[in-house]
Motif scaffolding. Structure first.
Motif, short mmCIF file in Angstrom:
data_model
loop_
_atom_site.label_atom_id
_atom_site.label_comp_id
_atom_site.label_asym_id
_atom_site.label_seq_id
_atom_site.Cartn_x
_atom_site.Cartn_y
_atom_site.Cartn_z
N LEU A 153 65.33 -29.37 25.03
CA LEU A 153 65.93 -28.27 24.28
C LEU A 153 66.24 -28.68 22.85
O LEU A 153 66.06 -27.88 21.92
N VAL A 154 66.68 -29.89 22.66
CA VAL A 154 66.93 -30.37 21.29
C VAL A 154 65.62 -30.35 20.50
O VAL A 154 65.56 -29.86 19.37
N LEU A 155 64.59 -30.85 21.13
CA LEU A 155 63.28 -30.84 20.46
C LEU A 155 62.88 -29.41 20.11
O LEU A 155 62.43 -29.11 19.00
N ALA A 205 64.82 -26.84 19.62
CA ALA A 205 65.65 -26.33 18.53
C ALA A 205 65.17 -26.86 17.18
O ALA A 205 65.10 -26.10 16.21
N LEU A 206 64.84 -28.13 17.16
CA LEU A 206 64.37 -28.71 15.89
C LEU A 206 63.07 -28.06 15.44
O LEU A 206 62.91 -27.68 14.27
N LEU A 207 62.13 -27.90 16.38
CA LEU A 207 60.86 -27.27 16.02
C LEU A 207 61.08 -25.86 15.51
O LEU A 207 60.47 -25.42 14.53
N PHE A 208 61.97 -25.17 16.18
CA PHE A 208 62.26 -23.78 15.78
C PHE A 208 62.81 -23.74 14.36
O PHE A 208 62.40 -22.93 13.52
#
Lengths: 643, 103, 173
Positions: B9-11, B13-16
């Motif tokens: 999920l962190v990944l 969020a970062l991509l988003f």
């Protein structure tokens, strides 16, 4: 009596109106067809009226539940029905409307020949007959009001029939506006009655009214389930007086009579039908119909006084008029005054009887006046006539019959009806009787002044008019001849015997029992005859063989010749102030400053706001996205820290 | 022991966020479109990760990815067609030069 | 440190670098190629998550079809190097960056806390591989209607593209 008969009677002129009104375009060039259609529609009504009359005479009436056609408006506490009330009074009115109406339609075929608005004319005329029939056939005040407004509309349309003429449109508007004042009173009267009786049906109102007991203290009446004294003891007085305001407007009494003389701008048959025989008598009919209420409220005395003063006033004005139709118009106002005297003093049958006779002889006189105009190329000024007797023998003879009738010459119709009214007035108030008698003298005088100036003496007709002076065609003089018969004889047929006459017996179920007027009937007749003949004789001495020099010689004559300056007074004290208020206060101040100001201010504010906001619309998609992301961030922040 | 869902999920969020930033700062319409694809992919990743960690036997999350892809395909087709049209008219695909909606 | 950890960090790092490259390169071709790298890395992540079918579709549809479309358009328009300059001027650009950072912080925060979410906590993460058979079964039963609607969307897109391009041609003629 079946409802279907009445429906046919009522619908027939409406169909005529629709055909002439909707398909008039295709009837152009075939004006005979249009006129015949219009006349036929009224003829069907006439036939139905005669049948209804015979049935009523046989004792069958159409009243109450039987007459209801369907429910128009239905509410929790009220119901208005489209329904008919046919009794003796109604059939009398029906016969007058359709009988005189039919003859006038026939006459119009000839009179309106060649007019560009031929089909429009017959459409309006049929619509008028339809509205007038609704007025007299309705079994409640609402229907009566519908008819009341309908005839007002048709009157307006027909007065302004030649709308290219400024004076005609002005007269139409004047009639309409003055009538509005009366109609407003009528409407308020209806509201009062509804508030008091909870109904506007003739049946239920009159039933309730007949049961009312005078209150113990002599003020008003005991309240019942169906009757509330909404204005205290004077409820009925107020109601009847308000209704009478309506009658004053419609029937051209003081102070609202001013529209009727101007209404002569319309075609002459219209003057005969609407402004002499039928519509203007609607007020008399309404009071006669509401006889029970007027008797209870004892407001008849007001009606009688207004009537007699109008009769005198109009007769005085008529003395100095030189326009043939205006003389007849003032005479109509005057005779309507007589009718109000009749119904005012409680002699309802006499009032209605005079209505009938007047419809015949005044209709006849208007038509003959039309015939004279027809011959004289629409000349109206009697000073430019004279000696027409030889050129227009039928017109002269029929006019003479009408004039004799209105003057009260013995045994002609007007003699019987007017005498009855005067006799009853004597029982009511001696003063009214005296004024009525003076008016009768004046009536005879101005009518025969008209006759002598127009038909006798030397011809003062302008040469080019004189060359083609001719008697009217048969389609016009036949109705005259036919109308002359009842004008002369209807009194003998119906009115002989005063209060024991056939007419009184026929209508005795409709009206409350009137006290028999005191005094010897024969004596009154003799007095009336003498007065009438004296008027004729005086006119003979003054106007026989004499060119009328009608330049007013003193202040009084000037006053009369200018119709007491009533129009000028109204103009100065009512019309101009209203115009000024409208112009300065309502238009310049209220409309321009306040209304326009508010509207413009709103627009200006929106323009400023819009001008500011439009800068946000940069057209750059990323600016929009930035604002969107700001929203997302804020939303998430709220979610994380507060939720 | 498998990897915790929060890593994915962190990944995601970062991509988003990178996608959002790209949309905000680039002016080339095609790049902006690519960034939108990035954001959609980030969402897809989150769908699949959460679906697995919920332990459901049905792969509903993966089906949503399937639908997202279908919509993305349609969107790209239309979007690129619009870009081509705009380019033909304006001879540019810089969004700051395409501002006929300016109020 | 399991193989899964290693693979996750490798794929994750590659996809992040790819994504940053997408928004950094001046030439759209480079951006597009970076995007393909990102998509491949994501396909790897899907495999790690046991979603083999999705991983395959990711490669075929995204990295294959969609990216080809991008490249095709880029070549068709013959776009050269673009200035990396933002359309946003001055303060707005700063605001955009600040917003991006804020959004990243919020997203990461939410993601970190998601691991402690009760629903996710209690559930036993399934490790089994989802078969294509199962997806197909679901697609034609529970998600039949959305599936059909999706086909309509694609059809509409197809027609829309034709209309858009065709009208242009007529206007030019």
């Amino acid at each position: 009596m079946s409802k279907e008969l009445i429906v046919i009677l009522l619908i027939s002129p409406l169909v005529g109106f629709l055909i002439n009104g909707l398909f008039g375009k295709w009837l152009k060039g075939q004006e005979k067809l249009s006129g015949v259609l219009g006349s036929l529609a009224v003829f069907i009504s006439l036939t139905c009226s005669i049948i209804a009359f015979i049935k009523v005479q046989g004792g069958t009436t159409l009243e109450g539940e039987n007459g209801i056609l369907y429910t128009w408006i239905s509410g929790e506490s009220f119901t208005f029905n489209i329904g008919f009330h046919v009794d003796a009074l109604t059939t009398v009115m029906l016969l007058v409307i359709t009988g005189v109406g039919f003859l006038i339609h026939i006459y119009s075929i000839g009179y309106m020949h060649g007019d560009s608005g031929y089909t429009r004319y017959f459409a309006y005329l049929n619509l008028f007959v339809f509205a007038m029939l609704i007025l007299v056939l309705g079994n409640n005040y609402v229907m009566m009001f519908v008819g009341w407004e309908g005839v007002g509309l048709c009157s307006y349309l027909l007065i302004g029939f030649w709308y290219e003429k400024q004076s005609a449109t002005d007269a139409g508007k004047k009639a309409f506006i003055v009538n509005r004042i009366g109609d407003f009173g009528f409407l308020l009267g209806m509201f009062t009655l509804f508030a008091a009786f909870g109904s506007l049906d003739f049946g239920s109102i009159f039933e309730t009214a007949k049961e009312l007991q005078p209150a113990a203290d002599g003020m008003g009446f005991v309240e019942t389930d169906n009757f509330k004294q909404i204005f205290g003891a004077s409820t009925l007085v107020i109601a009847t007086l308000l209704l009478f305001v309506g009658a004053i407007g419609k029937s051209a009494q003081i102070p609202l009579y001013v529209w009727l003389p101007d209404a002569m701008e319309g075609p002459t048959p219209v003057s005969a039908l609407i402004h002499a025989a039928t519509m203007v008598t609607a007020g008399v009919y309404m009071i006669a119909r509401s006889a029970v209420l007027y008797n209870l409220a004892e407001t008849g005395v007001v009606v009688a006084w207004i009537g007699v003063l109008t009769a005198l006033f109009a007769a005085i004005i008529a003395l100095k008029q030189n326009d043939i139709k205006r003389i007849l118009a003032y005479s109509t106002v005057s005779q309507l005054g007589y009718m109000f005297v009749g119904v005012g003093v409680g002699a309802y049958a006499s009032g209605i009887f005079h209505l009938v006779t007047h419809a015949f002889f005044k209709g006849l006189m208007f038509l003959t006046a039309g015939s004279v105009m027809h011959a004289m190329a629409n000349e109206l000024d009697i000073r430019k006539m004279g000696g027409l007797r030889n050129k227009l023998p039928i017109t002269h003879a029929t006019f003479l019959v009408g004039a004799l009738a209105i003057a009260g010459a013995p045994f002609l119709s007007g003699f019987w009806s007017k005498d009855e009214i005067l006799h009853s007035a004597w029982g009511g108030s001696k003063a009214i009787y005296i004024i009525g008698l003076i008016t009768a003298f004046l009536t005879a005088f101005y009518m025969f002044r008209l006759i002598f100036v127009t038909f006798y003496g030397k011809s003062r007709v302008e040469p080019e008019v004189a060359s083609h002076l001719h008697e009217s065609p048969a389609v016009m003089w036949l109705p005259l001849a036919i109308l002359a018969v009842p004008s002369a004889l209807i009194g003998l047929l119906l009115g002989v015997g005063g209060h024991d006459s056939w007419f009184h017996h026929f209508t005795e179920d409709v009206f409350p029992k009137a006290d028999k007027a005191p005094g010897n009937v024969i004596l009154f007749m003799v007095i009336s005859s003498i007065v009438g003949l004296a008027g004729i004789a005086y006119a003979w001495t003054r106007y026989k063989d004499r060119v009328p020099s009608d330049e007013p010689t003193n202040a009084l004559q000037r006053l009369v010749a200018n119709k007491f300056y009533i129009d000028e007074i109204y103009n100065t004290f009512i019309v101009q102030p209203i115009k000024n208020i409208s112009h300065f206060l309502l238009w310049k101040v209220f409309d321009t400053l306040i209304v326009d100001g508010i509207v413009n201010a709103v627009a200006a504010i929106i323009r400023v706001i819009g001008g500011t906001l439009r800068r946000l619309q940069t057209g750059l998609v990323q600016v929009y996205i930035v604002s969107m992301v700001i929203g997302i961030v804020l939303f998430l922040a709220y979610y994380l820290f507060f939720a | 022991m498998s990897l915790g869902v929060e890593y994915y999920l962190v990944l995601s969020a970062l991509l988003f966020t990178i996608g959002v930033l790209g949309v905000l700062i680039r002016r080339n319409a095609i790049i902006i479109f690519m960034c939108i694809e990035l954001m959609l992919n980030a969402a897809n990743l989150a769908f699949v990760a959460i679906n697995r960690s919920l332990g459901s036997s049905d792969p509903d999350g993966q089906l949503f990815v399937f639908f997202v892809m279908a919509v993305a395909a349609a969107e790209v087709a239309i979007g690129l067609a619009i870009i081509v049209s705009v380019f033909k008219h304006k001879k540019t695909i810089n969004v700051d030069e395409v501002n006929s909606l300016k109020g | 440190m399991t193989a899964e950890h290693v693979l996750f960090f490798v794929f994750g790092a590659v996809s992040l670098i790819g994504a940053i490259s997408v928004i950094s390169f001046r030439h759209p071709i480079y951006s597009a190629l970076s995007l393909i790298v990102t998509f491949f890395a994501q396909a790897g992540l899907f495999v790690l998550l046991g979603a083999h079918f999705v991983a395959a579709v990711q490669v075929i549809v995204y990295a294959g079809a969609i990216m080809v479309l991008f490249l095709f358009v880029i070549m068709l328009l013959n776009l050269g190097t673009l200035s990396a300059k933002s359309a946003l001027k001055g303060k707005l650009k700063g605001l955009a960056v600040v917003l991006g950072v804020l959004l990243a912080i919020q997203g990461v925060y939410i993601a970190m806390t998601a691991g402690t979410d009760t629903a996710l906590e209690s559930a036993q993460a399934s490790t089994e591989v989802v078969t294509t058979y199962k997806i197909g079964e679901l697609l034609f039963s529970k998600y039949l209607l959305p599936f059909e609607v999706t086909s309509l969307i694609l059809l509409a897109a197809l027609i829309g593209v034709i209309v858009l391009v065709k009208r242009e041609n007529q206007a030019e003629n």
